[in-house]
Design a protein around this motif. Structure first.
Motif, PDB file in Angstrom:
ATOM      1  N   UNK A 189       0.841  -1.202   0.000  1.00 22.29           N
ATOM      2  CA  UNK A 189       0.000   0.000   0.000  1.00 22.29           C
ATOM      3  C   UNK A 189       0.879   1.258   0.000  1.00 22.29           C
ATOM      4  N   UNK A 190       1.931   1.230   0.822  1.00 22.84           N
ATOM      5  CA  UNK A 190       2.825   2.388   0.869  1.00 22.84           C
ATOM      6  C   UNK A 190       3.480   2.628  -0.494  1.00 22.84           C
ATOM      7  N   UNK A 191       3.884   1.529  -1.152  1.00 21.50           N
ATOM      8  CA  UNK A 191       4.473   1.668  -2.495  1.00 21.50           C
ATOM      9  C   UNK A 191       3.471   2.296  -3.453  1.00 21.50           C
ATOM     10  N   UNK A 192       2.206   1.852  -3.349  1.00 18.05           N
ATOM     11  CA  UNK A 192       1.179   2.356  -4.260  1.00 18.05           C
ATOM     12  C   UNK A 192       0.964   3.850  -4.063  1.00 18.05           C
ATOM     13  N   UNK A 245      -5.986   2.715  -9.278  1.00 19.46           N
ATOM     14  CA  UNK A 245      -6.271   1.285  -9.177  1.00 19.46           C
ATOM     15  C   UNK A 245      -5.556   0.660  -7.993  1.00 19.46           C
ATOM     16  N   UNK A 246      -4.239   0.720  -8.038  1.00 22.85           N
ATOM     17  CA  UNK A 246      -3.451   0.010  -7.032  1.00 22.85           C
ATOM     18  C   UNK A 246      -3.699   0.550  -5.617  1.00 22.85           C
ATOM     19  N   UNK A 247      -3.752   1.874  -5.492  1.00 24.48           N
ATOM     20  CA  UNK A 247      -3.899   2.443  -4.148  1.00 24.48           C
ATOM     21  C   UNK A 247      -5.190   1.973  -3.464  1.00 24.48           C
ATOM     22  N   UNK A 248      -6.364   2.173  -4.088  1.00 27.00           N
ATOM     23  CA  UNK A 248      -7.569   1.696  -3.382  1.00 27.00           C
ATOM     24  C   UNK A 248      -7.616   0.176  -3.211  1.00 27.00           C
ATOM     25  N   UNK A 249      -7.147  -0.568  -4.213  1.00 20.59           N
ATOM     26  CA  UNK A 249      -7.204  -2.032  -4.067  1.00 20.59           C
ATOM     27  C   UNK A 249      -6.307  -2.476  -2.915  1.00 20.59           C
ATOM     28  N   UNK A 250      -5.119  -1.877  -2.833  1.00 20.05           N
ATOM     29  CA  UNK A 250      -4.220  -2.267  -1.734  1.00 20.05           C
ATOM     30  C   UNK A 250      -4.825  -1.918  -0.384  1.00 20.05           C
ATOM     31  N   UNK A 251      -5.529  -0.785  -0.320  1.00 23.33           N
ATOM     32  CA  UNK A 251      -6.146  -0.398   0.954  1.00 23.33           C
ATOM     33  C   UNK A 251      -7.140  -1.477   1.390  1.00 23.33           C
TER      34      UNK A 251
END
Ligand code: PHE
Length: 453
Positions: free
Chosen positions: A382-385, A418-424
């Motif tokens: 998540x931090x990477x995203x 995409x990545x940020x919300x999915x990782x959350x």
């Protein structure tokens, strides 16, 4: 460690870092706990949707930085607070190293025992033997052996050593897994294993499947804790990160999928089907119990067993190299005068001591592993995203260096939206998965949590 001498050297080293116990042991184990073929589908989907973008982000951070994970994130003081994300990952990889060394010790022990009995093919085996190997004084000694070997290999010009080791070990491992998968699938009684692994019951997909698959995807690609960024920091501007990253994912996935195609049919063919289905003994034993049984039934099985467990050990070992590389590179960048060996020892010694708890008690190992694989790698992801998507979107330019592909066009919006919300969401799933792992919550039947377990 002074940089990889060739492109292929880097790709092989990164494949060596990715391919490890996560593929050969953890993947079949996670698959059997999460419903078989349905898990495989979700896992492959998550690799494509979140695994590849997150890997590209981590590789870009590493190569753009040309330095340790912490300082690469801080980006010459432009994002000083992001050093915190680097410390988080580095702390995670340190804990991971501590127990990964202990479990690498199991494969070392199996390899040594198999070579001792290479002629008679009578190396000790069975479930009870597995239980002896994984905890107790011998496990602590094997853990020590692995740590000493890690320091010795990395101290003597690590990049060269990593390259050479993987040049031989990775293709050999691949060939061995293919051959064993063929043997497995032509054995009597293997069909049920194949069906469990390849015939999905899509109705069985629930939040637990997704949570388990997300952990596995991040763990197997070594993401979120700086291992890939650290290797990429040794890479020059002549390397195409899009191609390298794609090769890493392809090789890692192929080995995992083939491992399943080997383990499940073998387990059913040799009478361990109940363990796969979670009934009876622990599915963790799959690789260490079913495989020796199969080797025992083969002509020349003693040699096959020795070669296989040696390759398993080397695969685990090359993953361990990438773990110890993260904090030792940070130490060396900060205090260059210390020298390679001292920097390595400063990591290895405390990691050894911490790892003893995992070598003493299998259940402690399971809890620590759950913290890392359910929480740490996903929070790291998540931090990477957020970093790649919101803080430093120009990172995508790093992917265009030496490349004709234009994945950056897709990745830039994808990291952000995409990545940020999915990782959350996956972090929440991961945390719930951790709570159920440790039994802190006893899910009521039919509840959301019951479906997570
Ligand atoms: N990917 C490795 C494996 O599958 C584990 C690993 C995780 C290595 C994180 C380095 C960093 O075994």
């Amino acid at each position: 460690m002074v940089g990889f001498s060739t492109r292929i050297g880097f790709v092989l080293a990164a494949v060596g870092a990715a391919v490890g116990l996560g593929n050969l042991w953890r993947f079949p184990y996670a698959t059997s706990q999460n419903g078989g073929a349905a898990f495989l589908i979700v896992y492959l989907a998550l690799l494509a949707v979140v695994g590849i973008p997150a890997l590209m982000a981590e590789l870009s951070i590493g190569r753009a930085g040309q330095r340790n994970f912490v300082d690469a994130l801080a980006d010459d003081g432009r994002h000083p607070r992001w050093a915190g994300a680097g410390y988080f990952g580095m702390g995670g990889v340190f804990i991971l190293l501590s127990y990964y060394s202990a479990i690498t010790g199991w494969s070392l022990r199996y390899a040594i025992e198999a070579w001792r009995h290479v002629a008679d093919g009578a190396a000790p085996s069975g479930f009870d033997h597995f239980v002896d190997v994984i905890q107790g004084p011998d496990a602590i000694m094997a853990h020590l052996g692995v740590m000493v070997l890690l320091v010795a290999t990395m101290a003597g010009g690590a990049a060269k050593g990593i390259e050479r080791l993987n040049l031989i070990a990775m293709p050999a491992l691949f060939a061995a897994v293919v051959a064993l998968a063929i043997y497995a699938n032509t054995s009597d009684g293997s069909a049920a294993g194949r069906a469990f692994y390849l015939k999905p019951d899509l109705a069985a997909i629930d939040l637990g499947t997704i949570s388990g698959a997300a952990s596995q995807a991040f763990f197997t690609l070594s993401l979120g804790v700086g291992g890939m960024a650290t290797y990429a920091s040794y890479v020059g501007k002549d390397v195409d990160l899009q191609k390298a990253g794609t090769s890493i994912v392809a090789a890692d996935t192929l080995v995992a999928v083939l491992a399943g195609l080997m383990v499940f049919p073998l387990m059913f063919a040799f009478g361990f089907g109940e363990a796969v289905l979670g009934v009876g003994s622990n599915p963790a034993a799959g690789m260490y119990v079913a495989l020796p049984a199969a080797f025992g039934a083969m002509a020349g099985g003693g040699l096959v067993q020795a070669v296989f467990f040696t390759l398993l050990f080397l695969a685990a070992f090359s993953s361990g190299m990438s773990m110890i590389a993260v904090p030792s590179r940070w130490i060396l960048d900060r205090w260059p005068g210390l020298g390679q060996l001292r920097a390595l020892l400063l990591v290895a010694l405390p990691a050894y001591i911490l790892g003893i708890v995992s070598a003493i008690s299998f259940s402690t190992f399971l809890i620590i592993d759950s913290i890392i694989s359910r929480i740490v790698v996903l929070v790291g992801g998540l931090l990477l995203a957020v970093y790649a998507g919101w803080v430093r979107p120009e990172l995508s330019d790093e992917l265009r260096v030496a490349s004709h592909w234009r994945m950056d066009r897709v990745l830039r919006p994808l990291w952000r939206w995409g990545l940020t919300p999915i990782m959350a969401i996956l972090v929440v799933f991961g945390f719930l998965g951790f709570l159920t792992d440790i039994g802190a919550i006893d899910p009521a039947p039919g509840s959301l949590l019951a479906r997570l377990t």
